[in-house]
Structure formats: C-alpha cells, structure tokens
Motif scaffolding. Structure first.
Motif, short mmCIF file in Angstrom:
data_model
loop_
_atom_site.label_atom_id
_atom_site.label_comp_id
_atom_site.label_asym_id
_atom_site.label_seq_id
_atom_site.Cartn_x
_atom_site.Cartn_y
_atom_site.Cartn_z
N LYS A 118 0.85 -1.20 0.00
CA LYS A 118 0.00 0.00 0.00
C LYS A 118 0.88 1.24 0.00
CE LYS A 118 -1.94 1.61 3.75
NZ LYS A 118 -1.57 3.06 3.67
N ASN A 119 0.48 2.22 -0.79
CA ASN A 119 1.20 3.49 -0.79
C ASN A 119 1.03 4.15 0.58
OD1 ASN A 119 1.62 6.47 -1.21
ND2 ASN A 119 2.11 5.75 -3.28
N PRO A 120 2.09 4.58 1.22
CA PRO A 120 1.96 5.15 2.57
C PRO A 120 1.19 6.46 2.61
CG PRO A 120 4.20 5.45 1.73
CD PRO A 120 3.49 4.54 0.77
N PHE A 121 0.97 7.12 1.46
CA PHE A 121 0.28 8.40 1.45
C PHE A 121 -1.22 8.26 1.25
CE2 PHE A 121 4.62 9.36 0.07
CZ PHE A 121 4.96 10.35 1.00
N THR A 122 -1.72 7.03 1.04
CA THR A 122 -3.16 6.84 0.84
C THR A 122 -3.68 5.88 1.91
OG1 THR A 122 -2.73 5.04 -0.72
CG2 THR A 122 -3.06 7.22 -1.64
N PRO A 123 -4.95 6.08 2.33
CA PRO A 123 -5.51 5.21 3.38
C PRO A 123 -5.82 3.80 2.90
CG PRO A 123 -7.14 6.80 2.61
CD PRO A 123 -5.86 7.18 1.97
N THR A 124 -6.05 3.60 1.59
CA THR A 124 -6.38 2.28 1.07
C THR A 124 -5.44 1.93 -0.08
OG1 THR A 124 -8.02 3.21 -0.46
CG2 THR A 124 -8.82 2.50 1.72
N LYS A 125 -5.26 0.64 -0.32
CA LYS A 125 -4.41 0.19 -1.42
C LYS A 125 -5.19 0.25 -2.73
CE LYS A 125 -3.38 -4.21 -2.09
NZ LYS A 125 -2.77 -5.55 -1.97
N GLY A 126 -4.58 0.82 -3.76
CA GLY A 126 -5.25 0.96 -5.04
C GLY A 126 -5.32 -0.36 -5.81
N ASP A 127 -6.37 -0.51 -6.61
CA ASP A 127 -6.53 -1.72 -7.42
C ASP A 127 -5.58 -1.69 -8.61
OD1 ASP A 127 -8.54 -2.56 -5.75
OD2 ASP A 127 -10.12 -1.59 -6.92
N GLU A 128 -5.09 -2.88 -8.99
CA GLU A 128 -4.25 -2.99 -10.18
C GLU A 128 -4.34 -4.41 -10.72
OE1 GLU A 128 0.46 -2.79 -11.46
OE2 GLU A 128 -0.24 -1.65 -9.72
N GLN A 129 -4.59 -4.52 -12.02
CA GLN A 129 -4.67 -5.84 -12.65
C GLN A 129 -4.45 -5.70 -14.15
OE1 GLN A 129 -8.30 -8.63 -13.26
NE2 GLN A 129 -7.52 -9.14 -11.23
N LEU A 130 -3.85 -6.74 -14.75
CA LEU A 130 -3.61 -6.77 -16.18
C LEU A 130 -3.94 -8.15 -16.71
CD1 LEU A 130 -2.34 -5.76 -18.89
CD2 LEU A 130 -0.16 -6.61 -18.03
N ARG A 131 -4.75 -8.19 -17.77
CA ARG A 131 -5.05 -9.42 -18.49
C ARG A 131 -4.91 -9.13 -19.98
NH1 ARG A 131 -10.66 -11.66 -15.67
NH2 ARG A 131 -9.94 -11.62 -13.49
N GLN A 132 -4.01 -9.83 -20.65
CA GLN A 132 -3.85 -9.62 -22.09
C GLN A 132 -3.54 -10.94 -22.79
OE1 GLN A 132 -0.70 -6.72 -22.36
NE2 GLN A 132 0.92 -8.25 -22.31
N TYR A 133 -3.81 -10.98 -24.09
CA TYR A 133 -3.65 -12.21 -24.85
C TYR A 133 -3.23 -11.85 -26.27
CZ TYR A 133 -8.20 -10.72 -26.61
OH TYR A 133 -9.22 -9.97 -27.15
N GLY A 134 -2.68 -12.82 -26.97
CA GLY A 134 -2.28 -12.62 -28.34
C GLY A 134 -2.23 -13.94 -29.09
N LEU A 135 -2.56 -13.89 -30.37
CA LEU A 135 -2.52 -15.08 -31.23
C LEU A 135 -2.11 -14.64 -32.62
CD1 LEU A 135 -3.21 -18.10 -31.92
CD2 LEU A 135 -5.52 -17.30 -32.44
N SER A 136 -1.17 -15.36 -33.24
CA SER A 136 -0.76 -15.03 -34.60
C SER A 136 -0.51 -16.31 -35.38
CB SER A 136 0.50 -14.16 -34.61
OG SER A 136 1.62 -14.88 -34.13
#
Length: 208
Positions: A118-136
C-alpha cells in the motif's frame, strides 16, 4: 550503362544515406511485431517513420516474410537531416510473398495487485490488474508465390494512480482507478504477380 557516381551519391533515397540490414541482423530482431517496430525506430534517426512495401501506416509483417529492411543513417550531419528533407526519412520494410514456413504463436499475461504494498500516502491500497492475450498465424499459401498472416491481440487492465491534493480543509489522498480496454485484429494476404510486383489485401481493426 551505369548511373553517374555524383548523382548517385547525392540521392537521398540511395545507399549513401541508408543502411540495409543483413539477414543475420533481421533474424536477431524481436519476433513480436510491436517490439520489432520499437527496435527499428531506436536504430533510426528521430522522426523516421515506418513504411511497409512503400506504404505508411501498416502493421509490420511476421519476420519470416520480411525480405529486406533499409534504415536511414543515424548521422545528424548527413544531408537528409538538413534543408527540409526530414520528411524523406523512412524505415523501409520490403516483404516477399510465400517466404518462410508456417508459424504460429500465442501468449497470455496475467498480473494482479495481491503482492503489491500500500502506498503510505493513501488510506487504502489501489486496485491494479492486467489481463492480455495474443494469437498469430502466418505462412505460405503457395511457396514462393502467395502467403497469409493473421493476428489478434487484446487486453484489459486497470491501475490506480494516487491523487494528492491540498484543499482549504486539508490534504486529500485518494487512489483513482483508471481502466482501459484494447483490441486489434490484422489479416493480410499477399500474391506475387512478378518478381518485382505483388498484390496485397489487408484488413485491420483497432479499438481502445
């Protein structure tokens, strides 16, 4: 009958102002088209634009179908960088229909904020997520004459940047969630009409 040496040396589209990559140098480039484009632009002078078979705005073909790559020289004292000739700086990629064998690749990436601190300057931890795909998929339809290439890429992600603001009532610290979604589809078919002429059909769709 050969071309006059002086006029050939002064031609901004000639060999005097460009570098042609060897087959070994092309093979050493990244397989991913986006990473390959970034690598080529890093090797060229600032402002150079990509041109595929003489046309701008296209997506790089699979590496196995590339016949040659010509880069403008990284020389700020060269003539093409002066006198309003910057618009002639192109990274020229030439393809050959039916080259190479059948190739395919797929990839998937998933990243989550489960292990983030958690960032010490914010009261709550921010959301973060990544989903990616590829086909060739790409390969020859008829060896040395025609070929096809198909690729699809997409992904969704969100991250939370911290908003810090000083207001009359005190400092506001808040994690702001920023989502993004992207999708791209590219399909191409090439037919060699003569050793020097080819017919190409391309379809591209990109959303963000």
């Amino acid at each position: 009958v050969g071309r006059d040496k002086q006029s050939a040396a002064l031609d901004p589209l000639g060999n005097a102002f460009s570098t042609v990559l060897t087959r070994e140098q092309i093979a050493a480039l990244p397989d991913d088209p986006d990473e390959m484009e970034a690598a080529l632009k890093a090797m060229a002078p600032p402002g150079a634009s990509m041109r595929i078979d003489g046309f701008s705005g296209g997506k790089l073909p699979p590496k196995s179908q590339i016949r040659s790559i010509r880069l403008p020289r990284m020389d700020m004292m060269a003539a093409q960088n002066h006198g309003g000739m910057n618009g002639m700086m192109f990274i020229d990629v030439m393809t050959g229909p039916g080259l190479g064998g059948f190739r395919g690749s797929t990839d998937m990436t998933f990243r989550d904020d489960a292990l983030n601190a958690k960032n010490p300057f914010t009261p709550t931890k921010g959301d973060e997520q990544l989903r990616q795909y590829g086909l060739s998929l790409n390969g020859p339809i008829q060896a040395g004459t025609s070929s096809y290439a198909f690729s699809v890429n997409g992904g969704t992600d969100y991250q939370s940047n911290n908003l810090l603001a000083a207001t009359p009532d005190g400092t506001v610290a808040q994690a702001v969630r920023q989502p993004s979604d992207r999708f791209s589809l590219n399909a191409r078919a090439d037919l060699g009409l003569t050793p020097d002429h080819a017919l190409r059909a391309t379809f591209a769709r990109n959303t963000f």
